[in-house]
Design a protein around this motif. Sequence first.
Motif, PDB file in Angstrom:
ATOM      1  N   UNK A  36       0.853  -1.202   0.000  1.00 49.02           N
ATOM      2  CA  UNK A  36       0.000   0.000   0.000  1.00 49.02           C
ATOM      3  C   UNK A  36       0.880   1.239   0.000  1.00 49.02           C
ATOM      4  N   UNK A  37       0.694   2.146  -0.973  1.00 46.45           N
ATOM      5  CA  UNK A  37       1.501   3.370  -1.022  1.00 46.45           C
ATOM      6  C   UNK A  37       1.286   4.243   0.213  1.00 46.45           C
ATOM      7  N   UNK A  38       2.289   5.072   0.488  1.00 44.59           N
ATOM      8  CA  UNK A  38       2.208   5.951   1.664  1.00 44.59           C
ATOM      9  C   UNK A  38       1.052   6.938   1.545  1.00 44.59           C
ATOM     10  N   UNK A  39       0.808   7.456   0.364  1.00 50.55           N
ATOM     11  CA  UNK A  39      -0.246   8.462   0.218  1.00 50.55           C
ATOM     12  C   UNK A  39      -1.632   7.880   0.478  1.00 50.55           C
ATOM     13  N   UNK A  40      -1.799   6.565   0.209  1.00 50.91           N
ATOM     14  CA  UNK A  40      -3.075   5.921   0.548  1.00 50.91           C
ATOM     15  C   UNK A  40      -3.246   5.856   2.062  1.00 50.91           C
ATOM     16  N   UNK A  41      -2.163   5.497   2.740  1.00 49.23           N
ATOM     17  CA  UNK A  41      -2.209   5.488   4.209  1.00 49.23           C
ATOM     18  C   UNK A  41      -2.501   6.889   4.762  1.00 49.23           C
ATOM     19  N   UNK A  81     -13.714   8.178  20.688  1.00 48.66           N
ATOM     20  CA  UNK A  81     -13.450   6.744  20.630  1.00 48.66           C
ATOM     21  C   UNK A  81     -14.457   6.054  19.714  1.00 48.66           C
ATOM     22  N   UNK A  82     -15.704   6.486  19.753  1.00 48.32           N
ATOM     23  CA  UNK A  82     -16.732   5.904  18.885  1.00 48.32           C
ATOM     24  C   UNK A  82     -16.486   6.276  17.432  1.00 48.32           C
ATOM     25  N   UNK A  83     -15.987   7.505  17.209  1.00 40.81           N
ATOM     26  CA  UNK A  83     -15.796   7.983  15.834  1.00 40.81           C
ATOM     27  C   UNK A  83     -14.615   7.324  15.142  1.00 40.81           C
ATOM     28  N   UNK A  84     -13.619   6.841  15.891  1.00 39.95           N
ATOM     29  CA  UNK A  84     -12.415   6.271  15.272  1.00 39.95           C
ATOM     30  C   UNK A  84     -12.731   5.043  14.406  1.00 39.95           C
ATOM     31  N   UNK A  85     -13.423   4.010  14.911  1.00 43.22           N
ATOM     32  CA  UNK A  85     -13.702   2.855  14.034  1.00 43.22           C
ATOM     33  C   UNK A  85     -14.611   3.205  12.865  1.00 43.22           C
ATOM     34  N   UNK A  86     -15.571   4.105  13.092  1.00 39.28           N
ATOM     35  CA  UNK A  86     -16.448   4.530  12.001  1.00 39.28           C
ATOM     36  C   UNK A  86     -15.640   5.272  10.944  1.00 39.28           C
ATOM     37  N   UNK A  87     -14.763   6.195  11.385  1.00 38.35           N
ATOM     38  CA  UNK A  87     -13.932   6.946  10.455  1.00 38.35           C
ATOM     39  C   UNK A  87     -12.983   6.051   9.680  1.00 38.35           C
ATOM     40  N   UNK A  88     -12.405   5.042  10.356  1.00 43.20           N
ATOM     41  CA  UNK A  88     -11.498   4.122   9.679  1.00 43.20           C
ATOM     42  C   UNK A  88     -12.238   3.311   8.616  1.00 43.20           C
ATOM     43  N   UNK A  89     -13.470   2.872   8.939  1.00 42.61           N
ATOM     44  CA  UNK A  89     -14.266   2.129   7.960  1.00 42.61           C
ATOM     45  C   UNK A  89     -14.590   2.998   6.740  1.00 42.61           C
ATOM     46  N   UNK A  90     -14.951   4.250   6.971  1.00 41.45           N
ATOM     47  CA  UNK A  90     -15.233   5.153   5.850  1.00 41.45           C
ATOM     48  C   UNK A  90     -13.969   5.387   5.037  1.00 41.45           C
ATOM     49  N   UNK A  91     -12.826   5.509   5.699  1.00 42.99           N
ATOM     50  CA  UNK A  91     -11.560   5.730   4.999  1.00 42.99           C
ATOM     51  C   UNK A  91     -11.239   4.556   4.077  1.00 42.99           C
ATOM     52  N   UNK A  92     -11.471   3.329   4.540  1.00 41.44           N
ATOM     53  CA  UNK A  92     -11.204   2.166   3.684  1.00 41.44           C
ATOM     54  C   UNK A  92     -12.197   2.082   2.537  1.00 41.44           C
ATOM     55  N   UNK A  94     -13.569   4.675   1.060  1.00 46.03           N
ATOM     56  CA  UNK A  94     -13.189   5.722   0.115  1.00 46.03           C
ATOM     57  C   UNK A  94     -11.978   5.287  -0.710  1.00 46.03           C
ATOM     58  N   UNK A  95     -10.991   4.643  -0.073  1.00 49.10           N
ATOM     59  CA  UNK A  95      -9.744   4.316  -0.773  1.00 49.10           C
ATOM     60  C   UNK A  95      -9.820   2.993  -1.549  1.00 49.10           C
ATOM     61  N   UNK A  96     -10.773   2.105  -1.210  1.00 45.00           N
ATOM     62  CA  UNK A  96     -10.866   0.823  -1.918  1.00 45.00           C
ATOM     63  C   UNK A  96     -12.103   0.715  -2.788  1.00 45.00           C
ATOM     64  N   UNK A  97     -13.121   1.518  -2.484  1.00 47.67           N
ATOM     65  CA  UNK A  97     -14.368   1.446  -3.241  1.00 47.67           C
ATOM     66  C   UNK A  97     -15.237   0.277  -2.837  1.00 47.67           C
ATOM     67  N   UNK A  98     -14.903  -0.404  -1.732  1.00 49.21           N
ATOM     68  CA  UNK A  98     -15.670  -1.556  -1.264  1.00 49.21           C
ATOM     69  C   UNK A  98     -16.043  -1.360   0.207  1.00 49.21           C
ATOM     70  N   UNK A  99     -17.295  -1.694   0.522  1.00 45.19           N
ATOM     71  CA  UNK A  99     -17.718  -1.626   1.910  1.00 45.19           C
ATOM     72  C   UNK A  99     -17.223  -2.847   2.694  1.00 45.19           C
ATOM     73  N   UNK A 100     -17.216  -4.004   2.053  1.00 46.91           N
ATOM     74  CA  UNK A 100     -16.817  -5.238   2.749  1.00 46.91           C
ATOM     75  C   UNK A 100     -15.304  -5.430   2.674  1.00 46.91           C
TER      76      UNK A 100
END
Length: 354
Positions: A36-41, A81-92, A94-100
């Motif tokens: 995974x490229x650095x800019x994606x991270x 703390x609640x927003x972190x897992x939700x934000x991480x899921x949205x970030x993935x 956005x960057x992968x185009x897949x919810x699962x």
Amino acid sequence: MPLRDWSRLVAWRRVRFVLLLSVPFSLMNSATSATTPTWIWFIRVAITGLLALMAFGVFEQWPATLPKRLARWVLQLVALVVAVPIGAAIAYWVTTGELAFWREPLRLTGYRHIFFQGILFGPWIALGAMVRQREALAHEQALAFALERSQFERQALDARLKLMQAQVQPHFLFNTLANVRALVRTGSPQAPAVLDALINYLRAAVPRLDETASTLGHELQLVRAYLELMHMRMPDRLQFAIHADAAAETLRCPPMTLLTLVENAVRHGIDPGEEGGRIEVSVSLRDGRCIVRVTDTGVGLQPAADGGLGTGLATLRERLQLAFGGDARLSLTGLVPQGVAAEIEFPAQPVPVA
């Protein structure tokens, strides 16, 4: 209930802080994942951080009131703390185009990295930000209180100056009117001329009685008008001269300052003596200071009833201290063979432009 200030949620200072903080975390995650490229991270970490920041900011203002047992900072940390897992899921997403995204072991591992980093470091970063914010707020409030106190002190000084000036005003007016009345009662032919001089004097003096700031030039005009009036009342007993540096005439001077000294010289130096005397007024500049000196050749120093300067000069001294913040001096000196020298020294300050 609506938020009080939406702009604080997206304040550039906060957004910039999150973006800068995303750089080291994205580099750290990139080092553990060669695929995974650095800019994606960086995008994933930044999205997670920004959503956590939004949650933190929302509960910073909403709700407006909380139960007494619930501290707002606790609510903010829980929201983060609640927003972190939700934000991480949205970030993935956005960057992968897949919810699962969790179906891919590598993506699930990366999600866990961001999740645990957010849970571990996020609250501590938020607490540090809150401490710094409270310190800044306390400093800002201290400055505001200091400014407000300074304004109140200035208003109190202005009120004292006006009160003391109001005490001085009748003193001059009634003394001068008493002089005119004495001439009228004795049938003196000088009464009309003295009355005309009094009118000229009042036309110059009355408009300035309520002013809190004047110039030495204005004060000298009043002194000249007053001495001319007194000279007409007792032409054989009073002589006077006025000398002033031209550069001093535009300097700041509390109203009625010179007149107080001159009137005191007339009342206590010239009037009591059968031979009268001479009054000299001088204004000079020296090393950024203004020196005002009024001398008379009258009867000399007469102790006041209280052993001090007398009401007029004592009031003048306090007015000078208030006007110049304590950086002024008033002194009386006996002259030989007779007479008194009154001297005032204060900073040479131009009148502020309105």
